[in-house]
Every structure is written in C-alpha cells, then in structure tokens.
Design a protein around this motif. Sequence first.
Motif, mmCIF file in Angstrom:
data_model
loop_
_atom_site.group_PDB
_atom_site.id
_atom_site.type_symbol
_atom_site.label_atom_id
_atom_site.label_comp_id
_atom_site.label_asym_id
_atom_site.label_seq_id
_atom_site.Cartn_x
_atom_site.Cartn_y
_atom_site.Cartn_z
ATOM 1 N N CYS A 63 -5.164 -11.370 -6.054
ATOM 2 C CA CYS A 63 -5.123 -10.818 -7.416
ATOM 3 C C CYS A 63 -3.806 -10.133 -7.733
ATOM 4 C CB CYS A 63 -6.263 -9.828 -7.604
ATOM 5 S SG CYS A 63 -6.121 -8.362 -6.559
ATOM 6 N N GLY A 64 -3.123 -9.590 -6.739
ATOM 7 C CA GLY A 64 -1.878 -8.867 -6.971
ATOM 8 C C GLY A 64 -2.089 -7.461 -7.503
ATOM 9 N N GLU B 257 -4.872 -7.771 2.612
ATOM 10 C CA GLU B 257 -5.111 -6.581 3.426
ATOM 11 C C GLU B 257 -4.522 -6.741 4.826
ATOM 12 O OE1 GLU B 257 -8.679 -3.650 3.121
ATOM 13 O OE2 GLU B 257 -9.252 -5.313 4.419
ATOM 14 N N SER B 258 -3.773 -5.750 5.262
ATOM 15 C CA SER B 258 -3.080 -5.771 6.550
ATOM 16 C C SER B 258 -3.288 -4.436 7.259
ATOM 17 C CB SER B 258 -1.588 -6.002 6.342
ATOM 18 O OG SER B 258 -1.355 -7.168 5.603
ATOM 19 N N LEU B 259 -3.050 -4.436 8.560
ATOM 20 C CA LEU B 259 -3.215 -3.227 9.362
ATOM 21 C C LEU B 259 -1.836 -2.642 9.631
ATOM 22 C CD1 LEU B 259 -5.463 -1.628 10.799
ATOM 23 C CD2 LEU B 259 -4.977 -2.958 12.838
ATOM 24 N N CYS B 260 -1.619 -1.392 9.226
ATOM 25 C CA CYS B 260 -0.325 -0.724 9.413
ATOM 26 C C CYS B 260 -0.544 0.554 10.214
ATOM 27 C CB CYS B 260 0.305 -0.416 8.069
ATOM 28 S SG CYS B 260 1.849 0.488 8.181
ATOM 29 N N ASN B 261 -0.114 0.532 11.464
ATOM 30 C CA ASN B 261 -0.246 1.692 12.358
ATOM 31 C C ASN B 261 -1.664 2.259 12.352
ATOM 32 O OD1 ASN B 261 2.429 1.291 12.831
ATOM 33 N ND2 ASN B 261 3.138 3.174 11.919
ATOM 34 N N PRO C 55 -0.560 -4.720 0.842
ATOM 35 C CA PRO C 55 0.872 -4.810 0.531
ATOM 36 C C PRO C 55 1.194 -5.157 -0.918
ATOM 37 C CG PRO C 55 0.392 -5.951 2.571
ATOM 38 C CD PRO C 55 -0.922 -5.567 1.972
ATOM 39 N N CYS C 56 0.259 -5.732 -1.643
ATOM 40 C CA CYS C 56 0.574 -6.098 -3.026
ATOM 41 C C CYS C 56 0.764 -4.865 -3.905
ATOM 42 C CB CYS C 56 -0.508 -7.004 -3.602
ATOM 43 S SG CYS C 56 -2.133 -6.252 -3.739
ATOM 44 N N VAL C 57 0.155 -3.725 -3.532
ATOM 45 C CA VAL C 57 0.279 -2.519 -4.358
ATOM 46 C C VAL C 57 0.809 -1.313 -3.586
ATOM 47 C CG1 VAL C 57 -1.486 -3.167 -6.031
ATOM 48 C CG2 VAL C 57 -2.161 -1.955 -3.968
#
Length: 197
Positions: free
Chosen positions: A82-83, A91-95, A101-103
């Motif tokens: 959707c952006g 959806e990604s895993l960051c630390n 990441p899109c928003v």
Amino acid sequence: MKLKRLPKKEGYVPKWKKIATLADSEGTGDMSDQEKGLAGTVPITFQMGKGKDVSIIQTTAMPGQSLKLVASQAGQYINYGCGKGECGTCESLCNGKYIRPCVDVVPTDLDADPETGKYDPLVIMVKGTKMKVVSSGKFFSVKSFLLGFWNNLLGMGGLVRDRRKAKKNWQARMDNEDAIKMLTAEKKRKRAEEGKQ
C-alpha cells in the motif's frame, strides 16, 4: 525439415543484454561510503535471506531519512503493497523491532558511542521475495470437483431459502393490493351515492 541456425554477425550485441552500471564498470568494492557519494552517519545493513542464500547490502543514512529512500539508494529491493504502512507487506525486523520501511525513518534518537562518536549499525532484516508458484496445469482434481459440488449445493440451498422469504413477501404485497382495491372501490361507491343525492 531441419532448421538452420543463422551465423552471428561480428560485433552483434543483443538488445536484452544487461548494460553494466557505473558501479559495475568502475568497481566500487574498495570505495568508502563517502567516495561512493552516500552521505550519512548511521550505518545501515540490509539483510535478505538466511544461511547460504543471504544477501547483505551496507550503506549509511542520515537520522530522520526515509528508510524507503535509503533502501532504494542502496539497491535493496523491498516489496511494498500500500505504501502507507497499513498492509504490512514491507514489514521488516530492525534490531529486534518490527518496522514498516514504506513509512518509517532512520531513528533520530540514536545514541553515539562516546569514545568513537559513531552509531551502532541498524540491521534491517528484509522479507525474502519468492517466485510466484506455478500451478501444475491440472484443470480438474477430486478436491476441486468436491468443492464445486459443495458450492453449488450451498447456492441451491440459499436459493430455496430466499425463494420462501420472497413468496411470503409477495403474498403480503398481494394482500395489501387487494385491500387497496377494496378501499378504492368503496370510495368510488360512496362518491357515486353522494353524486345521486
């Protein structure tokens, strides 16, 4: 009939051949981020896949910079839906925390190491993209036949149920129309009697 292969012309380059990018032709492997033209103080590592199939892309970014833009500049493909951050496709895993990441942006509240003045790297684990599954080409299977039969059975049951409701409604409408006809006939009769007097 045998087909003969035409001889290739000298110097022929097919149109579909991949053209080398500036990074490929110049060889940026030994260059620092600043020499590559990447500005930023926060080191970011994009990781996609696991084990032998892992791909790692390292870059730098400024605090507050859009992660979508950072990934695009680094050459990291992320599948977006959707952006707007609603669907969760990117959806990604960051630390240890899930981000979209899109928003989302590079955090502005990161603490630099007091001795070196450098930030700890952000490791963003991106979902791997898979090839679309191709069907086996079977048109009918026992399961599809049974599901089709079940679907038709449910449809016929719904048709019978709705028909019964419609019949009750139709009968009520007919009764109302008969009552209206009787009232109309009675009014006409009263007017006719009043006109005679």
